[in-house]
Design an enzyme around this catalytic site. Structure first.
Site, PDB file in Angstrom:
ATOM      1  N   THR A 195       0.788  -0.946   0.153  1.00 26.28           N
ATOM      2  CA  THR A 195      -0.144  -0.094   0.018  1.00 26.28           C
ATOM      3  C   THR A 195       1.182   1.161  -0.012  1.00 26.28           C
ATOM      4  O   THR A 195       2.107   1.132  -0.069  1.00 26.28           O
ATOM      5  CB  THR A 195      -1.021  -0.114   1.201  1.00 26.28           C
ATOM      6  OG1 THR A 195      -1.963   1.002   0.929  1.00 26.28           O
ATOM      7  CG2 THR A 195      -0.420  -0.214   2.622  1.00 26.28           C
ATOM      8  N   LYS A 220       3.243   1.061  -3.975  1.00 32.05           N
ATOM      9  CA  LYS A 220       2.685   0.283  -5.139  1.00 32.05           C
ATOM     10  C   LYS A 220       3.356   0.472  -6.448  1.00 32.05           C
ATOM     11  O   LYS A 220       3.345  -0.484  -7.199  1.00 32.05           O
ATOM     12  CB  LYS A 220       1.096   0.686  -5.255  1.00 32.05           C
ATOM     13  CG  LYS A 220       0.318   0.371  -4.017  1.00 32.05           C
ATOM     14  CD  LYS A 220      -1.190   0.690  -4.174  1.00 32.05           C
ATOM     15  CE  LYS A 220      -2.208   0.310  -3.073  1.00 32.05           C
ATOM     16  NZ  LYS A 220      -3.527   0.644  -3.378  1.00 32.05           N
ATOM     17  N   ASP A 233      -7.139  -4.146  -6.969  1.00 31.06           N
ATOM     18  CA  ASP A 233      -7.807  -3.113  -6.546  1.00 31.06           C
ATOM     19  C   ASP A 233      -9.142  -2.808  -7.440  1.00 31.06           C
ATOM     20  O   ASP A 233     -10.239  -2.737  -7.113  1.00 31.06           O
ATOM     21  CB  ASP A 233      -6.972  -1.672  -6.278  1.00 31.06           C
ATOM     22  CG  ASP A 233      -6.241  -1.894  -5.178  1.00 31.06           C
ATOM     23  OD1 ASP A 233      -6.680  -2.306  -4.144  1.00 31.06           O
ATOM     24  OD2 ASP A 233      -5.191  -0.902  -5.159  1.00 31.06           O
ATOM     25  N   GLY A 270     -10.460  11.805  -9.276  1.00 31.73           N
ATOM     26  CA  GLY A 270      -9.065  11.380  -8.904  1.00 31.73           C
ATOM     27  C   GLY A 270      -8.414  10.644 -10.211  1.00 31.73           C
ATOM     28  O   GLY A 270      -9.196  10.104 -10.938  1.00 31.73           O
ATOM     29  N   ALA A 271      -6.935  10.854  -9.875  1.00 25.04           N
ATOM     30  CA  ALA A 271      -5.896  10.054 -11.001  1.00 25.04           C
ATOM     31  C   ALA A 271      -4.876   9.372 -10.361  1.00 25.04           C
ATOM     32  O   ALA A 271      -3.829   8.916 -10.951  1.00 25.04           O
ATOM     33  CB  ALA A 271      -5.699  11.052 -11.985  1.00 25.04           C
ATOM     34  N   GLY A 272      -4.863   9.178  -8.999  1.00 25.42           N
ATOM     35  CA  GLY A 272      -3.897   8.505  -8.532  1.00 25.42           C
ATOM     36  C   GLY A 272      -4.104   6.994  -8.618  1.00 25.42           C
ATOM     37  O   GLY A 272      -4.658   6.411  -9.534  1.00 25.42           O
TER      38      GLY A 272
HETATM   39  P1  NDP Z   1      -3.158   8.658  -4.352  1.00 29.12           P
HETATM   40  O1  NDP Z   1      -2.326   9.529  -3.361  1.00 29.12           O
HETATM   41  O2  NDP Z   1      -2.516   7.807  -5.379  1.00 29.12           O
HETATM   42  O3  NDP Z   1      -4.089   9.656  -5.271  1.00 29.12           O
HETATM   43  C1  NDP Z   1      -4.841  10.592  -4.570  1.00 29.12           C
HETATM   44  C2  NDP Z   1      -5.793  11.278  -5.341  1.00 29.12           C
HETATM   45  O4  NDP Z   1      -6.665  11.956  -4.700  1.00 29.12           O
HETATM   46  C3  NDP Z   1      -5.124  12.143  -6.420  1.00 29.12           C
HETATM   47  O5  NDP Z   1      -5.830  12.041  -7.732  1.00 29.12           O
HETATM   48  C4  NDP Z   1      -5.337  13.478  -6.046  1.00 29.12           C
HETATM   49  O6  NDP Z   1      -5.371  14.536  -6.617  1.00 29.12           O
HETATM   50  C5  NDP Z   1      -6.674  13.427  -5.282  1.00 29.12           C
HETATM   51  N1  NDP Z   1      -6.793  14.187  -4.085  1.00 29.12           N
HETATM   52  C6  NDP Z   1      -6.482  14.479  -2.902  1.00 29.12           C
HETATM   53  N2  NDP Z   1      -6.621  15.176  -2.198  1.00 29.12           N
HETATM   54  C7  NDP Z   1      -7.597  15.978  -2.998  1.00 29.12           C
HETATM   55  C8  NDP Z   1      -8.364  17.263  -2.732  1.00 29.12           C
HETATM   56  N3  NDP Z   1      -8.402  17.774  -1.381  1.00 29.12           N
HETATM   57  N4  NDP Z   1      -9.049  17.715  -3.798  1.00 29.12           N
HETATM   58  C9  NDP Z   1      -8.861  16.957  -4.750  1.00 29.12           C
HETATM   59  N5  NDP Z   1      -8.330  16.025  -5.351  1.00 29.12           N
HETATM   60  C10 NDP Z   1      -7.642  15.626  -4.317  1.00 29.12           C
HETATM   61  O7  NDP Z   1      -4.131   7.681  -3.519  1.00 29.12           O
HETATM   62  P2  NDP Z   1      -4.571   6.413  -3.866  1.00 29.12           P
HETATM   63  O8  NDP Z   1      -5.155   6.469  -5.023  1.00 29.12           O
HETATM   64  O9  NDP Z   1      -3.613   5.298  -3.278  1.00 29.12           O
HETATM   65  O10 NDP Z   1      -5.861   6.268  -2.667  1.00 29.12           O
HETATM   66  C11 NDP Z   1      -7.145   7.314  -2.837  1.00 29.12           C
HETATM   67  C12 NDP Z   1      -8.144   6.567  -1.987  1.00 29.12           C
HETATM   68  O11 NDP Z   1      -8.494   5.001  -2.238  1.00 29.12           O
HETATM   69  C13 NDP Z   1      -7.659   6.416  -0.459  1.00 29.12           C
HETATM   70  O12 NDP Z   1      -8.681   7.050   0.400  1.00 29.12           O
HETATM   71  C14 NDP Z   1      -7.590   4.860   0.000  1.00 29.12           C
HETATM   72  O13 NDP Z   1      -7.851   4.721   1.244  1.00 29.12           O
HETATM   73  C15 NDP Z   1      -8.495   4.284  -1.142  1.00 29.12           C
HETATM   74  N6  NDP Z   1      -8.462   3.026  -1.531  1.00 29.12           N
HETATM   75  C16 NDP Z   1      -9.525   2.059  -1.156  1.00 29.12           C
HETATM   76  C17 NDP Z   1      -9.505   0.731  -1.533  1.00 29.12           C
HETATM   77  C18 NDP Z   1     -10.514  -0.002  -1.188  1.00 29.12           C
HETATM   78  O14 NDP Z   1     -10.246  -1.238  -1.131  1.00 29.12           O
HETATM   79  N7  NDP Z   1     -11.631   0.441  -0.841  1.00 29.12           N
HETATM   80  C19 NDP Z   1      -8.267   0.331  -2.060  1.00 29.12           C
HETATM   81  C20 NDP Z   1      -7.079   1.086  -2.676  1.00 29.12           C
HETATM   82  C21 NDP Z   1      -7.359   2.630  -2.315  1.00 29.12           C
HETATM   83  P3  NDP Z   1      -4.052  15.303  -7.462  1.00 29.12           P
HETATM   84  O15 NDP Z   1      -3.615  14.365  -8.461  1.00 29.12           O
HETATM   85  O16 NDP Z   1      -4.601  16.779  -7.796  1.00 29.12           O
HETATM   86  O17 NDP Z   1      -3.263  15.677  -6.255  1.00 29.12           O
END
Ligand code: NDP
Length: 284
Positions: free
Chosen positions: A67, A71, A107, A131-133
């Site tokens: 995690t 990743k 995932d 989101g794009a993470g």
């Molecule tokens: P990342 O850090 O890779 O990506 C985070 C994303 O959130 C980015 O696109 C970021 O945008 C955006 N973001 C964060 N804060 C803000 C804000 N205030 N306003 C707008 N956009 C925002 O994280 P992950 O993708 O790994 O995780 C995201 C979520 O997914 C977490 O809550 C995690 O717990 C959850 N998750 C749940 C799983 C499940 O099984 N239910 C499995 C895996 C993850 P920017 O690019 O602009 O910074």
């Protein structure tokens, strides 16, 4: 009489990881199936990943979950990748196949199963992802591979959003489009499935919700959140108020955990036990 005091080991590496309930869920599943497996939840700092992965090999662990923040970085310590993991460019789990470390990303697959269990298919649908993470990438690619018609990526950081759009367009048959997120986002009425794949709303940030005009959410949309802690997010509450069909993040968590269980043990996962265990952890 020969006795075996050695358990097979799996686990998770991450940081932060202390609040991650996956170990409780997997250990309940091992117990239910009578498997002599242990799940170790281990805090591993960014710079210690190589040593930790050498540990997986040295201990002969059956596999490991990765995690935040590992990743993507873990790819360089693996021997093989699944097709989906190659496209996504990130893995959340590894299987140790006789000394060869094979990476997979469950995932997005777990997310799709959680939708399917609610009677929702992505085939031919228009999907909007906030989101794009890592989570957005896994979900976007799996939705595209499962036949979604069009995927709109809404992200604050333009470059990251456009990178994901390019990836989907190049590697799958789905159409993809970037939408900037520099003001309150209005959901287009053509949207079938609307997903929060950001961390907004994740504990302790439970009083926050994505900047969306919730009056543009309609009752014929399916609205889903990846955030599972707490699963009843304000995002889902707002969507439910507009009559949308909501799907919380627990299903994704359980189903990716179930896929991992089977990949490690070769045994069908006891989904009900896993779901009940998680619900108990969240006092639901
Ligand atoms: P990342 O850090 O890779 O990506 C985070 C994303 O959130 C980015 O696109 C970021 O945008 C955006 N973001 C964060 N804060 C803000 C804000 N205030 N306003 C707008 N956009 C925002 O994280 P992950 O993708 O790994 O995780 C995201 C979520 O997914 C977490 O809550 C995690 O717990 C959850 N998750 C749940 C799983 C499940 O099984 N239910 C499995 C895996 C993850 P920017 O690019 O602009 O910074």
């Amino acid at each position: 009489m020969s006795k075996n005091y050695r358990a097979e080991l799996v686990g998770a590496f991450g940081n932060p990881i202390d609040e991650n309930p996956t170990g409780v869920m997997e250990e309940a599943a091992f117990a239910a199936k009578g498997l002599n497996f242990r799940y170790l939840t281990v805090r591993v700092e960014k710079d210690d990943l190589e040593a930790a992965m050498n540990g997986v090999r040295a201990f002969g662990m059956k596999g490991i979950n990765l995690t935040i923040p590992h990743k993507v970085n873990v790819l360089k310590y693996l021997d093989e990748l699944s097709e989906a993991a190659k496209i996504i460019g990130a893995v959340n789990m590894v299987v140790n196949k006789d000394g060869k470390l094979w990476g997979e990303n469950t995932d997005g697959k777990g997310f799709l199963i959680s939708l399917k269990n609610e009677g929702v298919s992505v085939e031919g649908k228009q999907v909007v992802i906030l989101g794009a993470g890592g989570a957005a990438k896994a979900i976007g690619v799996e939705c595209a591979l499962a036949g979604a018609k069009k995927i709109i990526i809404v992200n604050r950081n333009r470059e990251r959003g456009e990178d994901l759009v390019r990836l989907i367009e190049e590697k799958t048959n789905a159409k993809a489009e970037y939408a900037p997120w520099d003001s309150t986002y209005k959901v287009s009425p053509e949207t079938d499935i609307f997903i929060n794949a950001t961390c907004i709303g994740l504990y302790p940030d439970v009083n926050s919700k994505p900047d969306v005009d919730y009056d543009t959410v309609t009752s014929d949309m399916v609205v889903s959140d990846v955030v599972f802690n707490d699963p009843n997010t304000l995002f889902l509450q707002e969507a439910a108020k507009r009559g949308a069909h909501t799907v919380n993040g627990l299903g994704m968590l359980v189903n990716q955990g179930a896929l991992n269980f089977t990949l490690w043990t070769g045994v069908e996962a006891p989904i009900d036990v896993m779901t009940d265990t998680l619900k108990k952890e969240f006092s639901l």
